[in-house]
Design a protein around this motif. Structure first.
Motif, mmCIF file in Angstrom:
data_model
loop_
_atom_site.group_PDB
_atom_site.id
_atom_site.type_symbol
_atom_site.label_atom_id
_atom_site.label_comp_id
_atom_site.label_asym_id
_atom_site.label_seq_id
_atom_site.Cartn_x
_atom_site.Cartn_y
_atom_site.Cartn_z
ATOM 1 N N TYR A 108 39.895 41.448 4.425
ATOM 2 C CA TYR A 108 38.487 41.740 4.661
ATOM 3 C C TYR A 108 37.635 40.717 3.915
ATOM 4 C CZ TYR A 108 40.525 46.033 6.329
ATOM 5 O OH TYR A 108 41.292 46.938 7.005
ATOM 6 N N ALA A 109 37.512 39.543 4.498
ATOM 7 C CA ALA A 109 36.854 38.415 3.840
ATOM 8 C C ALA A 109 35.340 38.455 3.960
ATOM 9 C CB ALA A 109 37.370 37.105 4.429
ATOM 10 N N ARG A 110 34.809 39.198 4.935
ATOM 11 C CA ARG A 110 33.361 39.243 5.144
ATOM 12 C C ARG A 110 32.805 40.602 4.784
ATOM 13 N NH1 ARG A 110 33.990 37.501 10.864
ATOM 14 N NH2 ARG A 110 33.950 35.269 10.760
ATOM 15 N N LYS A 111 31.672 40.582 4.133
ATOM 16 C CA LYS A 111 30.927 41.813 3.877
ATOM 17 C C LYS A 111 29.711 41.761 4.798
ATOM 18 C CE LYS A 111 32.430 42.243 -0.923
ATOM 19 N NZ LYS A 111 33.620 42.921 -0.587
ATOM 20 N N LEU A 112 29.602 42.774 5.659
ATOM 21 C CA LEU A 112 28.537 42.804 6.656
ATOM 22 C C LEU A 112 27.627 44.003 6.456
ATOM 23 C CD1 LEU A 112 30.745 42.067 9.806
ATOM 24 C CD2 LEU A 112 29.364 40.423 8.518
ATOM 25 N N GLU A 113 26.382 43.829 6.856
ATOM 26 C CA GLU A 113 25.418 44.926 6.881
ATOM 27 C C GLU A 113 25.144 45.245 8.337
ATOM 28 O OE1 GLU A 113 22.070 43.598 4.585
ATOM 29 O OE2 GLU A 113 23.198 43.741 2.712
ATOM 30 N N SER A 143 39.003 36.991 11.583
ATOM 31 C CA SER A 143 39.278 36.956 13.024
ATOM 32 C C SER A 143 38.274 37.786 13.833
ATOM 33 C CB SER A 143 40.691 37.457 13.309
ATOM 34 O OG SER A 143 40.807 38.813 12.955
ATOM 35 N N VAL A 144 37.462 38.573 13.160
ATOM 36 C CA VAL A 144 36.480 39.415 13.843
ATOM 37 C C VAL A 144 35.203 38.609 14.088
ATOM 38 C CG1 VAL A 144 35.062 41.497 13.676
ATOM 39 C CG2 VAL A 144 37.410 41.521 12.812
ATOM 40 N N ASP A 145 34.783 38.541 15.350
ATOM 41 C CA ASP A 145 33.542 37.856 15.722
ATOM 42 C C ASP A 145 32.384 38.846 15.560
ATOM 43 O OD1 ASP A 145 31.383 36.634 16.944
ATOM 44 O OD2 ASP A 145 32.394 36.278 18.843
ATOM 45 N N PRO A 146 31.475 38.614 14.586
ATOM 46 C CA PRO A 146 30.376 39.562 14.353
ATOM 47 C C PRO A 146 29.476 39.781 15.566
ATOM 48 C CG PRO A 146 30.570 38.045 12.516
ATOM 49 C CD PRO A 146 31.476 37.532 13.596
ATOM 50 N N ARG A 160 30.375 39.633 18.812
ATOM 51 C CA ARG A 160 31.134 40.498 19.718
ATOM 52 C C ARG A 160 31.229 41.917 19.161
ATOM 53 N NH1 ARG A 160 32.332 43.358 23.323
ATOM 54 N NH2 ARG A 160 34.474 43.926 23.725
ATOM 55 N N LEU A 161 31.418 42.043 17.855
ATOM 56 C CA LEU A 161 31.485 43.351 17.214
ATOM 57 C C LEU A 161 30.170 44.111 17.402
ATOM 58 C CD1 LEU A 161 32.911 45.439 15.418
ATOM 59 C CD2 LEU A 161 32.154 44.109 13.418
ATOM 60 N N ALA A 162 29.040 43.453 17.171
ATOM 61 C CA ALA A 162 27.735 44.101 17.339
ATOM 62 C C ALA A 162 27.531 44.550 18.791
ATOM 63 C CB ALA A 162 26.621 43.157 16.903
ATOM 64 N N GLU A 163 27.918 43.709 19.741
ATOM 65 C CA GLU A 163 27.786 44.064 21.162
ATOM 66 C C GLU A 163 28.644 45.278 21.502
ATOM 67 O OE1 GLU A 163 28.990 40.464 23.080
ATOM 68 O OE2 GLU A 163 27.029 39.504 22.792
ATOM 69 N N ALA A 164 29.881 45.266 21.028
ATOM 70 C CA ALA A 164 30.794 46.371 21.320
ATOM 71 C C ALA A 164 30.316 47.665 20.674
ATOM 72 C CB ALA A 164 32.207 46.024 20.848
ATOM 73 N N MET A 165 29.826 47.575 19.457
ATOM 74 C CA MET A 165 29.312 48.768 18.774
ATOM 75 C C MET A 165 28.090 49.314 19.510
ATOM 76 S SD MET A 165 29.720 47.528 14.831
ATOM 77 C CE MET A 165 29.326 49.031 13.996
ATOM 78 N N SER A 166 27.187 48.429 19.912
ATOM 79 C CA SER A 166 25.985 48.856 20.642
ATOM 80 C C SER A 166 26.372 49.623 21.903
ATOM 81 C CB SER A 166 25.134 47.639 21.031
ATOM 82 O OG SER A 166 24.647 46.977 19.892
ATOM 83 N N GLU A 167 27.296 49.055 22.654
ATOM 84 C CA GLU A 167 27.741 49.686 23.895
ATOM 85 C C GLU A 167 28.414 51.020 23.630
ATOM 86 O OE1 GLU A 167 31.055 48.807 27.339
ATOM 87 O OE2 GLU A 167 30.124 47.093 26.357
ATOM 88 N N TRP A 168 29.288 51.053 22.639
ATOM 89 C CA TRP A 168 30.048 52.266 22.325
ATOM 90 C C TRP A 168 29.127 53.386 21.858
ATOM 91 C CZ3 TRP A 168 32.055 55.296 18.206
ATOM 92 C CH2 TRP A 168 33.256 55.961 18.484
ATOM 93 N N GLU A 201 22.681 45.430 14.932
ATOM 94 C CA GLU A 201 22.529 44.077 14.400
ATOM 95 C C GLU A 201 23.391 43.965 13.157
ATOM 96 O OE1 GLU A 201 18.403 43.183 13.839
ATOM 97 O OE2 GLU A 201 17.914 43.705 15.905
ATOM 98 N N LEU A 202 24.224 42.937 13.117
ATOM 99 C CA LEU A 202 25.085 42.680 11.961
ATOM 100 C C LEU A 202 24.654 41.382 11.301
ATOM 101 C CD1 LEU A 202 28.636 43.432 13.419
ATOM 102 C CD2 LEU A 202 27.262 44.895 11.959
ATOM 103 N N ARG A 203 24.730 41.356 9.985
ATOM 104 C CA ARG A 203 24.466 40.119 9.240
ATOM 105 C C ARG A 203 25.322 40.141 7.987
ATOM 106 N NH1 ARG A 203 20.126 43.259 8.807
ATOM 107 N NH2 ARG A 203 19.531 44.018 6.768
ATOM 108 N N GLU A 204 25.574 38.950 7.484
ATOM 109 C CA GLU A 204 26.314 38.837 6.221
ATOM 110 C C GLU A 204 25.522 39.581 5.144
ATOM 111 O OE1 GLU A 204 29.307 37.296 5.712
ATOM 112 O OE2 GLU A 204 29.435 36.642 7.797
#
Length: 90
Positions: A2-7, A54-57, A59-67, A82-85
């Motif tokens: 888990y190399a990235r910390k996202l908000e 390996s996680v594209d932020p 793509r992750l934000a789009e998938a979360m929005s849809e879900w 919306e995701l940001r570092e």
């Protein structure tokens, strides 16, 4: 891993707030999403998660929005994630 910390922030209509931990937990559990591309995600608190490189932020934000929208989290309105570092301004 888990190399990235996202908000994570959600927008529903004109309301903006940190994404609830319960929502993040639900999305990040593979047995709910069925998508292996987000296996390297870990919710750590309200509006916070960690992710592998390996996680594209985007793509992750789009998938979360849809879900979230499909599950009615916006009470009939679209949910935009919306995701940001962590620590970086919007």
């Amino acid at each position: 891993m888990y190399a990235r910390k996202l908000e994570a922030e959600i927008a529903i209509g004109s309301e903006r707030r940190a994404c609830p931990l319960e929502w993040l937990d639900g999305f990040c559990m593979r047995n709910f999403t069925g998508s292996a591309e987000f296996d390297d995600t870990l919710p750590t608190g309200e509006g916070r998660l960690e992710a592998g490189l390996s996680v594209d932020p985007v793509r992750l934000a789009e998938a979360m929005s849809e879900w979230f929208t499909k599950r009615g989290k916006g009470n009939g309105q679209a949910v935009k994630v919306e995701l940001r570092e962590a620590g970086k301004p919007r």
